[in-house]
Write a protein that holds these residues in place. Structure first.
Motif, short mmCIF file in Angstrom:
data_model
loop_
_atom_site.label_atom_id
_atom_site.label_comp_id
_atom_site.label_asym_id
_atom_site.label_seq_id
_atom_site.Cartn_x
_atom_site.Cartn_y
_atom_site.Cartn_z
N ILE A 237 93.87 -53.99 -52.20
CA ILE A 237 92.30 -54.02 -52.13
C ILE A 237 91.92 -54.58 -51.37
CG2 ILE A 237 90.43 -53.46 -53.67
CD1 ILE A 237 92.37 -51.63 -55.58
N LEU B 49 93.64 -48.80 -59.82
CA LEU B 49 92.87 -47.63 -58.90
C LEU B 49 92.31 -47.19 -59.10
CD1 LEU B 49 94.54 -46.98 -55.06
CD2 LEU B 49 93.18 -48.53 -55.85
N ILE C 30 89.25 -48.57 -51.18
CA ILE C 30 90.02 -47.72 -51.83
C ILE C 30 90.53 -47.19 -52.01
CG2 ILE C 30 89.63 -47.11 -55.00
CD1 ILE C 30 87.48 -49.78 -54.46
N GLN C 31 89.35 -45.77 -51.19
CA GLN C 31 89.94 -44.22 -51.21
C GLN C 31 90.97 -44.20 -50.41
OE1 GLN C 31 88.85 -42.10 -52.99
NE2 GLN C 31 90.83 -40.62 -52.19
N ARG D 71 88.61 -49.15 -58.80
CA ARG D 71 87.49 -48.37 -58.89
C ARG D 71 85.72 -47.96 -58.59
NH1 ARG D 71 88.31 -42.05 -56.14
NH2 ARG D 71 88.86 -41.68 -58.29
N GLN D 72 86.37 -47.78 -60.28
CA GLN D 72 85.01 -47.89 -61.37
C GLN D 72 84.26 -49.34 -62.37
OE1 GLN D 72 85.31 -45.93 -65.55
NE2 GLN D 72 86.32 -44.66 -65.45
N MET E 170 84.63 -48.50 -50.94
CA MET E 170 84.89 -47.13 -51.38
C MET E 170 85.70 -46.66 -50.71
SD MET E 170 83.81 -47.37 -54.38
CE MET E 170 83.00 -47.40 -55.77
#
Lengths: 724, 368
Positions: free
Chosen positions: B81, B35, B153-154, B39-40, B150
């Motif tokens: 995701i 994850l 993903i969070q 995210r990055q 985002m």
């Protein structure tokens, strides 16, 4: 979180980069003729180049900068590194190939080169280019650095792996006995062990036994040749030009040196696997260890350093995953086997415990057992290959038999119906056109052989390498590379004949084991010394000692002539003693003899007295400084020497001077006097025995006068002896 | 291709090699690391339409899965995701589609494909004005969409963070007073589950040692220090004691689409013994362990064989030469030996795992 932190670390502490040096050259010829056209580190183990296994082993440990030191075929290594996945961006590792001059012939030379180039800037990991390991080296490095904080002299940590007395991965021909401090695992003594001549005794310096309450003496350790070295290690090589081997010369040198005062530690790896592919036998055992997953997570189906991926099937069989392998319907693939991509295996083929390379073709009905076939090998129908290594693109025609221990070089053609003998080594006969620089050995071979050899088959293009050792050059038996010892490192060689004939074998090996010292027959080595070799031992000892006496004499001459201080002369003697490994009493004899010989004979008694006093006064201290004071022994030495020397008449005077100079006291004389040997008991009659008796009489007289003095007068005894 | 270039980035490469070298182990740890990397990657990458974004994420996912195909939670996380992203994207762009005619019917299951939760009605003011492939401002798409992504993903991140507690929240409904529970291995999920239950009930746990990893010893020590009456049991006595056991609670490494699972080696032994005594077998696992793969148990190597060192010491030189030792990390436990899965999203029988999978992931992601 974690990846980010890693990255910052890369940028911030640039000086904290963990460096490693790989010595990629083997500096020996154990793999010939397989290594004729490429270096050992590019030989494939389980179908991936050895160097890649080594790089992955280091990457596993978080090494960030690697120097690959190569000598022969350096261009090939350079190319291989450039093409490997390590050179891709994002690998996080920097690999720098370093070319050595062709005239470097030992790891020692390589280390000196590293020093002169100034490559390493901090503690570094030194490994050989043949390592397969999954040990967390970074933890060893941590331990090493921790130790360095408290002890600046801990210059090196050797990683060793416990293996038990007998293990396929532990070389019989080239192992070692480690003497370790049980608490700190500091290595106190290192003794190399060879298979032939069989090492039966190991001598451990008495000081070590005296100084340490608890010691581990171990022969069950596999030396992985992973060394965590401090920066000064290369400089030590630079200072000592005679250091060739890392273990035999460097480790021993450092441990026995009285001057360096450096410590070497061992890290005994309980978990993890590490071994070197240093000869064909270990090639086999490491391959097997990989296939039976001892090297996990470095196995063909996981974290495999090569480019293909393999599927793991029941029974530790690995078959290339891209379904390019053709297996005949009736073929049998046994346990512990690896089959490379695009390989074609026909009907009725049996393969067990073997590694088959890429693009191989195995003909119908062939049997392959415990063998290693490199890429592109073509095996005809009805062949049998056992315990052998077959080079790249070799063609083995119909119905050949390749028995155990054969090494077949690249591009060789054998057969049809070739019947090789065990341990045959073949390489390709070179055509007339390509006479570029090659090994001179091969050329010689070709010249000496007829164009076709019956047992290689009619269509063969191979030359046979000689099996027996070249007799002309007097082979140094002590060398690890001697022919018989190398047999212990050959694939498929049981060496049973060597082990049986051990007893009658000449005992040059025992040369260095002297009986006077703490000599421990190490159980794991072999049976205890028998009588015949004990006698040989004595002879060998005598020879070694004669040499030593001469050396001591020469070095003292120099000291006398150049007027060294007593301390310096003592240090020199100590080093000499360590180097030739003789007992202390021999040194004492030699020193006493030299000093007595130093006294000039003068006619006038007063002048003679003065001469004796000045010599003993100047050098007498040396007798006690060579390590350990033993006045009685000094007296015996003096007596024995005088008895056989023209300085016999001076004995009384020298004895008196010894007494005056406090080298001996009355009690010592008393004790000496009581020894039966001092009276000449057990000596053959002759002038020498007479002289001994005379000396004894003089001593008796002196004792009498000393006793008389004691009872009469406590003071002013000096003049009394001067007249003696 | 741009997507592949992204996959070569240092952070991706870094995680891939750590997965390959087994420096990141455990399903939850791997899922979390995955994850973080995604995210990055999403934060940094540039894309001008949704397909590009999906390509990028899939490329990263493929890379990671190839690096360690046996750590299924990596692939699952990527699929999850992607599913979240599609959902958010659809919510943001698509007109409100009226629910398909008629309600969900098993007869039309294959035709309908995804039994998506269609009840999420999008409010008009929430709608973003998304315009892909705008030549004037290629970044505008990414800029508008990124906050939403985002968030998605969070969400996945939060789910992972709280997974243990969520699995354990119904613990007291499953464990009753004075019961004797048997477990094996050292699963954090099971540990939390048992500890939570101990707040409400007084019961006894028998922990099998779980050779050769002996994770059971750690679990027993941990449970015992939490005040639960705990017995440590040699693996060989599992069958003998099974008659006294009221319930078997297991952890899982991966739950397969057929309702079977991979779990620490020894689980099969426990499950078979439980079957003989008709003891219920309950599996505690987070949803990230649900793996949309059917036939994995055919593949021998999926059991993930470690090194033999824990079974046979390397120092046993003579034996090493003559004996082949296999040391699998996992057992495959078939669905018929399992009675229920307790997940952070409710309790399910093995037979409905396939349905759960259909809801959780998109079909097109099954193969990354």
């Amino acid at each position: 979180m974690a990846p980010k932190a890693d990255k910052e670390k890369l940028i911030n502490d640039e000086d904290d980069v963990l460096q490693a040096v790989i010595l990629a050259d083997s500096f020996n010829k154990r793999f010939k003729p397989l290594t004729t056209n490429k270096p050992r580190c590019l030989l494939k183990v389980a179908n991936a180049p050895l160097l890649d296994w080594t790089l992955e082993s280091l990457a596993l440990a978080g090494v960030q900068e690697i120097f690959v030191v190569c000598r022969s075929h350096s261009d090939l290594i350079k190319e291989a590194i450039a093409e490997s996945r390590w050179s891709r961006p994002g690998s996080g590792i920097r690999i720098v190939p370093i070319m050595l001059a062709r005239e470097s012939f030992s790891p020692g030379d390589a280390m000196r080169d590293i020093y002169t180039r100034g490559l390493v800037t901090s503690d570094f990991v030194l490994v050989m280019g043949d390592l397969v390991s999954n040990i967390r080296i970074d933890e060893v490095v941590k331990e090493h650095k921790e130790r360095r904080k408290t002890n600046k002299d801990a210059i090196m940590t050797m990683v060793v792996k416990e293996s038990g007395g007998r293990h396929r991965t532990k070389s019989k021909g080239d192992s070692a006995v480690f003497v370790l401090n049980s608490e700190t695992s500091e290595c106190l003594h290192y003794e190399p062990v060879t298979g032939y001549p069989a090492t039966k005794n190991v001598s451990i310096p008495r000081e070590i036994l005296a100084e340490h309450a608890e010691l581990d003496i171990r022969n069950d350790l596999i030396d992985c040749s992973i060394d965590i070295c401090s920066v000064e290690v290369p400089s030590l090589f630079q200072d000592n030009f005679d250091y060739l081997d890392l273990r035999r010369d460097f480790v021993r040198g450092v441990l026995t040196s009285d001057l360096l005062m450096k410590n070497i530690y061992c890290y005994i790896a309980k978990e993890g696997y590490a071994a070197r592919v240093k000869d064909t036998r270990s090639y086999e055992s490491v391959s097997k260890d990989i296939l039976s997953r001892w090297t996990f997570p470095l196995v063909p189906d996981n974290n495999y350093p090569g480019s293909t991926s393999y599927e793991h099937i029941r029974g530790n069989k690995y078959i290339a995953k891209d379904s390019s392998v053709t297996l005949g319907r009736t073929s049998k693939v046994g346990n512990n086997t690896l089959i490379g991509p695009s390989t074609n295996i026909s009907e009725d083929v049996h393969i067990t415990s073997s590694v088959i390379g890429q693009d191989c073709i195995i003909g119908a009905g062939s049997v392959i057992v415990d063998s290693y076939l490199f890429d592109g090998v073509v095996v005809g129908p009805e062949c049998v290959i056992e315990k052998s290594i077959i080079g790249e693109r070799v063609v083995i025609k119909d119905s050949c038999h390749i028995p155990r221990g054969c090494l077949v070089g690249d591009d060789v053609v054998v057969g049809p119906e070739a019947q090789l003998e065990p341990f045959d080594r073949l390489s390709k006969r070179r055509g007339e056109d390509d006479d570029d620089e090659e090994d001179s050995d091969v050329e010689e071979l070709e010249a000496s052989q007829p164009t076709s050899i019956a047992r290689l088959g009619d269509e063969s293009n191979a030359v046979l390498w000689p099996k027996t050792p070249p007799d002309d050059e007097g082979e140094d038996e002590d060398d690890v590379e001697n022919f018989r010892n190398l047999r212990f490192m050959r694939i498929g060689d049981t060496c049973s004949d060597l082990e049986e004939s051990e007893d009658e074998s000449d005992s040059e090996a025992e040369e260095d084991s002297s009986d006077e010292e703490g000599s421990v027959p190490s159980g794991a080595l072999s049976n205890v010394l028998d009588d015949s070799s004990a006698m040989n031992l004595a002879n060998a000892d005598a020879r070694a000692e004669g040499e030593f006496q001469r050396e001591v004499h020469a070095s003292l001459e120099r000291a006398f002539a150049e007027g060294h201080s007593v301390d310096n002369a003592a240090v020199e003697l100590k080093t000499l003693r360590m180097a030739s490994n003789v007992s202390l009493s021999r040194v004492r004899e030699a020193v006493v003899a030299s000093i007595v010989e130093k006294i000039r004979i003068v006619d006038d008694p007063a002048g003679q007295m003065k001469e004796i006093a000045s010599v003993i006064g100047r050098w007498g201290g040396l007798i006690d400084q060579i390590g350990g004071v033993d006045a009685v022994e000094s007296l015996s030495a003096l007596q024995m020497h005088c008895a056989s020397s023209e300085r016999m008449p001076l004995f009384g005077k020298i004895l008196g001077t010894f007494y005056n100079e406090d080298i001996v006291d009355e009690d010592d004389i008393q004790k000496w006097h009581l020894l039966p040997a001092s009276r000449g008991v057990g000596m053959a009659a002759g002038p020498e025995a007479d002289n001994v008796k005379k000396c004894w009489a003089i001593g008796k007289a002196m004792l009498a006068s000393l006793a008389a003095q004691d009872s009469e007068d406590e003071s002013g005894e000096e003049d009394d002896e001067e007249e003696d | 291709m741009a997507a592949n270039a992204v996959a070569d980035q240092r952070i991706v490469e870094n995680l891939a090699s750590r997965l390959r070298r087994r420096q990141v182990v455990g399903s939850r740890a791997s899922a979390l690391e995955t994850l973080l990397v995604i995210r990055q990657v999403v934060a940094k990458s540039r894309f001008s339409n949704f397909e590009q974004l999906v390509d990028i994420i899939r490329a990263v996912g493929r890379k990671l899965v190839e690096a360690q195909p046996k750590e299924h939670s990596v692939g699952n996380t990527v699929r999850k995701i992607l599913h979240h992203l599609r959902e958010e994207y659809n919510n943001a762009t698509r007109e409100v589609v009226p629910p398909l005619a008629g309600s969900f019917s098993i007869a039309k299951f294959v035709l309908q494909g995804q039994p998506r939760k269609q009840h999420t009605l999008v409010k008009a003011e929430n709608k973003l004005h998304l315009k892909g492939d705008d030549p004037n401002d290629p970044d505008s798409f990414a800029k508008t969409l990124k906050p939403v992504l985002m968030e998605a993903i969070q969400d996945a991140f939060d789910e992972l963070e709280t997974v243990y507690d969520n699995v354990a929240k119904n613990a007291r409904d499953h464990i009753h007073s004075d019961e004797i529970i048997l477990t094996i291995g050292a699963s954090r999920t099971v540990e939390t589950f048992l500890k939570t239950a101990s707040h409400y009930r007084k019961y006894t746990v028998i922990v099998a040692e779980t050779a050769p990893s002996f994770g059971g010893r750690d679990l027993a020590a941990s449970l015992s220090s939490a005040g639960i009456s705990t017995f440590l049991l040699p693996d060989s006595s599992i069958y003998a004691l099974m008659s006294r056991v009221n319930k078997v609670i297991l952890g899982a490494h991966a739950i397969l689409a057929n309702g079977g699972m991979f779990a620490t080696s020894g689980s099969m032994l426990v499950a078979s013994a439980a079957r003989v005594h008709s003891t219920p077998v309950v599996v505690c696992a987070g949803q990230y362990k649900l793996t949309p793969l059917w036939n994995l148990y055919h593949e021998y190597s999926q059991l993930d064989f470690g090194d033999p060192a824990k079974v046979l010491g390397f120092e046993e030189g003579d034996l090493v030469e003559k004996v082949d030792v296999v040391n699998p990390y996992y057992d495959y436990v078939p669905p018929d030996l399992i009675d229920a899965y307790l997940t952070n999203d409710g309790d399910h029988p093995p037979s409905s795992i396939y349905r759960l999978l259909k809801e959780m992931y998109d079909d097109e992601d099954t193969k990354l």
